[in-house]
Design a protein around this motif. Structure first.
Motif, mmCIF file in Angstrom:
data_model
loop_
_atom_site.group_PDB
_atom_site.id
_atom_site.type_symbol
_atom_site.label_atom_id
_atom_site.label_comp_id
_atom_site.label_asym_id
_atom_site.label_seq_id
_atom_site.Cartn_x
_atom_site.Cartn_y
_atom_site.Cartn_z
ATOM 1 N N MET A 1 0.833 -1.188 0.000
ATOM 2 C CA MET A 1 0.000 0.000 0.000
ATOM 3 C C MET A 1 0.873 1.246 0.000
ATOM 4 S SD MET A 1 -2.921 0.951 2.732
ATOM 5 C CE MET A 1 -2.358 2.536 3.287
ATOM 6 N N ASP A 2 0.652 2.125 -0.985
ATOM 7 C CA ASP A 2 1.384 3.395 -1.057
ATOM 8 C C ASP A 2 0.547 4.477 -0.402
ATOM 9 O OD1 ASP A 2 3.733 2.641 -2.558
ATOM 10 O OD2 ASP A 2 2.348 2.257 -4.222
ATOM 11 N N PRO A 6 -1.280 13.180 3.033
ATOM 12 C CA PRO A 6 -0.278 14.057 3.646
ATOM 13 C C PRO A 6 -0.035 13.710 5.111
ATOM 14 C CG PRO A 6 -2.366 15.185 3.538
ATOM 15 C CD PRO A 6 -2.592 13.833 2.896
ATOM 16 N N GLU A 7 -0.552 12.591 5.577
ATOM 17 C CA GLU A 7 -0.366 12.181 6.962
ATOM 18 C C GLU A 7 -0.235 10.663 7.020
ATOM 19 O OE1 GLU A 7 -3.938 13.583 8.895
ATOM 20 O OE2 GLU A 7 -5.050 11.795 8.312
ATOM 21 N N ALA A 8 0.134 10.170 8.185
ATOM 22 C CA ALA A 8 0.367 8.729 8.335
ATOM 23 C C ALA A 8 -0.937 7.949 8.245
ATOM 24 C CB ALA A 8 1.044 8.466 9.674
ATOM 25 N N THR A 9 -0.815 6.670 7.906
ATOM 26 C CA THR A 9 -1.996 5.828 7.814
ATOM 27 C C THR A 9 -1.607 4.377 8.060
ATOM 28 O OG1 THR A 9 -3.955 5.308 6.467
ATOM 29 C CG2 THR A 9 -1.834 5.336 5.326
ATOM 30 N N SER A 10 -2.614 3.499 8.103
ATOM 31 C CA SER A 10 -2.392 2.055 8.029
ATOM 32 C C SER A 10 -3.722 1.436 7.649
ATOM 33 C CB SER A 10 -1.895 1.486 9.367
ATOM 34 O OG SER A 10 -2.946 1.476 10.302
ATOM 35 N N MET A 11 -3.690 0.254 7.059
ATOM 36 C CA MET A 11 -4.922 -0.376 6.580
ATOM 37 C C MET A 11 -5.250 -1.573 7.443
ATOM 38 S SD MET A 11 -7.208 0.231 4.347
ATOM 39 C CE MET A 11 -6.510 1.122 2.947
ATOM 40 N N HIS A 12 -6.477 -1.560 7.967
ATOM 41 C CA HIS A 12 -6.928 -2.662 8.811
ATOM 42 C C HIS A 12 -7.848 -3.582 8.023
ATOM 43 C CE1 HIS A 12 -8.404 -5.045 12.053
ATOM 44 N NE2 HIS A 12 -9.616 -4.545 11.990
ATOM 45 N N TRP A 13 -7.642 -4.879 8.181
ATOM 46 C CA TRP A 13 -8.432 -5.894 7.466
ATOM 47 C C TRP A 13 -9.434 -6.452 8.460
ATOM 48 C CZ3 TRP A 13 -7.253 -5.322 2.501
ATOM 49 C CH2 TRP A 13 -6.068 -4.624 2.252
ATOM 50 N N ASP A 31 4.374 -0.022 12.459
ATOM 51 C CA ASP A 31 4.589 1.425 12.435
ATOM 52 C C ASP A 31 3.576 2.035 11.484
ATOM 53 O OD1 ASP A 31 6.760 1.305 14.133
ATOM 54 O OD2 ASP A 31 8.210 1.064 12.488
ATOM 55 N N PRO A 32 3.057 3.221 11.816
ATOM 56 C CA PRO A 32 2.189 3.892 10.851
ATOM 57 C C PRO A 32 2.963 4.095 9.537
ATOM 58 C CG PRO A 32 2.258 5.095 12.937
ATOM 59 C CD PRO A 32 3.283 4.021 13.035
ATOM 60 N N ILE A 33 2.264 4.013 8.425
ATOM 61 C CA ILE A 33 2.906 4.235 7.124
ATOM 62 C C ILE A 33 2.999 5.747 6.911
ATOM 63 C CG2 ILE A 33 2.822 3.691 4.662
ATOM 64 C CD1 ILE A 33 0.647 1.560 5.436
ATOM 65 N N SER A 55 -8.982 2.263 6.627
ATOM 66 C CA SER A 55 -7.897 2.941 7.337
ATOM 67 C C SER A 55 -8.164 2.812 8.833
ATOM 68 C CB SER A 55 -7.861 4.418 6.945
ATOM 69 O OG SER A 55 -7.113 5.135 7.903
ATOM 70 N N HIS A 56 -7.100 2.634 9.622
ATOM 71 C CA HIS A 56 -7.310 2.550 11.063
ATOM 72 C C HIS A 56 -7.058 3.869 11.769
ATOM 73 C CE1 HIS A 56 -7.864 0.590 14.947
ATOM 74 N NE2 HIS A 56 -8.347 -0.426 14.272
#
Ligand SMILES: [Cu+2]
Length: 380
Positions: A1-2, A6-13, A31-33, A55-56
C-alpha cells in the motif's frame, strides 16, 4: 500500500484471521505508514463472508476510507442467490458549497448508500422471483436500521461470516451497527418499486442541521444564532491544530452547544411559500421546484408545515439523476427520496430486460478512463 495522504496511515483488514503484523493497527501491530511510504500487506484467506477493510485512523474513516472485501465460498451457498449486492453505509458533514467533509463534526447532513444520497443512489434491479442477497456494511458514527418494503428477509450472515440456517428468522428491518456487516436474503416475490432505506427519520433526509444559522428556509421570530459555518464547526480561517482553534474545535458546535437555539412553531411568512426561502425566487437547475402542498391554515397547526420543505414535488429532480436503473419510475419520485434511501425494483421480465439493454447502451457511451482530463496514471 502506497500512502499518498499528507499524513500517516495504516490499513486494517476488518475481521480477517491473519497474522498480527498484517492487522494494520498503527503503533501496535506496525509502524504507521508515513506520507509517501509503502507497506506490503500479504496474507492467505480461509474465511467466507462479507468483510471489509478500512484505514485505522479514525478521521480517515470519517473521510470515507473503506472498501468491501467479499470472501466467496468455493461452492455457492444454498439456496443460491441470483443477485448479490453490496451497500456501504456512510455519513458525512458537508456544508453547502464545500466538497470536503468535516470529520470532527458530530452531526451529519449527508447519509449515503455507496457514496450517494437519495435520489442519486442507484436502485437494485431484480427480476420477479429471483433470490436476492444484499450485503450491508456500516462504518460511521451511527447505527442504521435498514428497512425493506414489501418483503420479509432473513439475515444469513454477519461481519463474522455465514450464519447457520437455524438462526434465520423472518424480518423486514435489520440493525446494522457501526463496524458490522449484515447479509440479508429474500425471494423477490412481490412486483413493484420497493423502498430500501435507513429508518432513522433524519437519515431519510439530506442537509440536516441544527438551527444554527440561515438555512434554506427562515421563519419570522426564529433566532438565527451563529452563522452556519461556525455553528457546524467549520473553520473560517487558520487550521485545525492552530493555537486558536485547536482547543475548541469539535466541541462548541451544533448539538447541545450554546449555539443551539430553541425554535417555536412561529408563523411562516404570508404569501407564496417559496418566498420563505432565503433566496427569493431561487431556482435550482434541474430541479422541478413546484410549490409545496401547504394548506391555507398550515400555520395554525402546531408543528406544521415541516415536511412540505423537506420532501415533496418541489424537491423532485428526476432528470438530474436520470440513469437506466431509474427508467419507468413514477414521475416525481425523486422528490421523496433522500439520505440513505433507494429502491429494490422487482420487475417483470420485459421491463427488466429493457433496463439491462439501457445499461449496456450507457456502458458503450462511457468515456475511457484514460481520457479523463486531470487524471494521472502511474504504472509500475
Ligand atoms: Cu441511519
Amino acid at each position: 500500500m502506497d500512502n499518498h495522504l499528507p499524513e500517516a496511515t495504516s490499513m486494517h483488514w476488518h475481521g480477517f484471521e491473519i497474522p498480527i503484523d498484517m492487522d494494520g493497527a498503527p503503533g501496535s501491530s506496525q509502524d504507521p505508514i508515513p506520507p509517501g511510504g509503502r507497506f506490503v500487506y500479504e496474507f492467505t484467506l480461509h474465511q467466507e463472508g462479507t468483510y471489509f477493510y478500512h484505514s485505522h485512523m479514525a478521521m480517515q474513516e470519517m473521510m470515507g476510507m473503506i472498501g468491501a472485501f467479499i470472501m466467496h465460498p468455493k461452492e455457492p451457498h444454498k439456496p443460491r442467490a441470483d443477485k448479490d449486492f453490496a451497500i456501504i453505509l456512510q455519513e458525512y458533514a458537508i456544508l453547502p458549497n464545500i466538497t470536503v467533509p468535516n470529520s470532527l463534526n458530530m452531526e451529519f447532513n449527508w447519509l449515503t448508500f455507496n457514496g450517494k444520497a437519495g435520489p442519486a443512489t442507484t436502485p437494485l434491479i431484480v427480476q420477479h422471483g429471483e433470490r436476492v442477497r444484499i450485503r450491508l456494511i456500516n462504518l460511521g458514527m451511527d447505527h442504521h436500521p435498514i428497512h425493506l418494503h414489501g418483503h420479509q428477509f432473513v439475515v444469513t450472515g454477519t461481519e463474522g461470516g455465514r450464519q447457520p440456517e437455524s438462526t434465520w428468522g423472518p424480518g423486514n428491518t435489520v440493525l446494522v451497527g457501526v463496524a458490522q456487516s449484515r447479509d440479508i436474503e429474500f425471494v423477490a416475490n412481490n412486483p413493484g418499486d420497493w423502498m430500501l432505506h435507513c429508518h432513522l427519520p433524519h437519515h431519510m433526509m439530506n442537509q440536516m442541521s441544527s438551527n444554527v444559522g440561515p438555512m434554506t428556509r427562515r421563519r419570522d421570530g426564529m433566532p438565527a444564532g451563529l452563522d452556519m459555518e461556525r455553528g457546524m464547526g467549520m473553520l473560517r480561517q487558520g487550521n485545525a491544530i492552530s493555537e486558536e482553534n485547536g482547543p475548541s474545535l469539535g466541541r462548541g458546535m451544533g448539538v447541545g452547544s450554546t449555539a443551539e437555539q430553541t425554535v417555536s412553531n412561529s408563523p411562516l411568512r404570508v404569501g407564496n411559500p417559496m418566498q420563505n426561502l432565503d433566496m427569493p425566487g431561487m431556482q435550482h437547475q434541474g430541479m422541478q421546484m413546484a410549490k409545496p402542498a401547504v394548506s391555507k391554515d398550515a400555520n395554525s397547526v402546531p408543528g406544521f408545515p415541516q415536511d412540505a420543505f423537506m420532501e415533496g414535488p418541489m424537491m423532485a429532480m428526476d432528470q438530474m439523476v436520470d440513469k437506466p436503473e431509474n427508467f419507468g419510475l413514477r414521475p416525481g419520485w425523486s422528490g421523496f427520496m433522500a439520505g440513505m434511501m433507494t429502491f429494490v425494483r422487482v420487475l417483470p421480465q420485459d421491463k427488466y430486460n429493457q433496463i439491462i439493454e439501457l445499461q449496456k447502451k450507457q456502458e458503450g457511451n462511457k468515456p475511457m478512463k484514460m481520457d479523463m482530463p486531470g487524471m494521472e496514471h502511474k504504472h509500475e
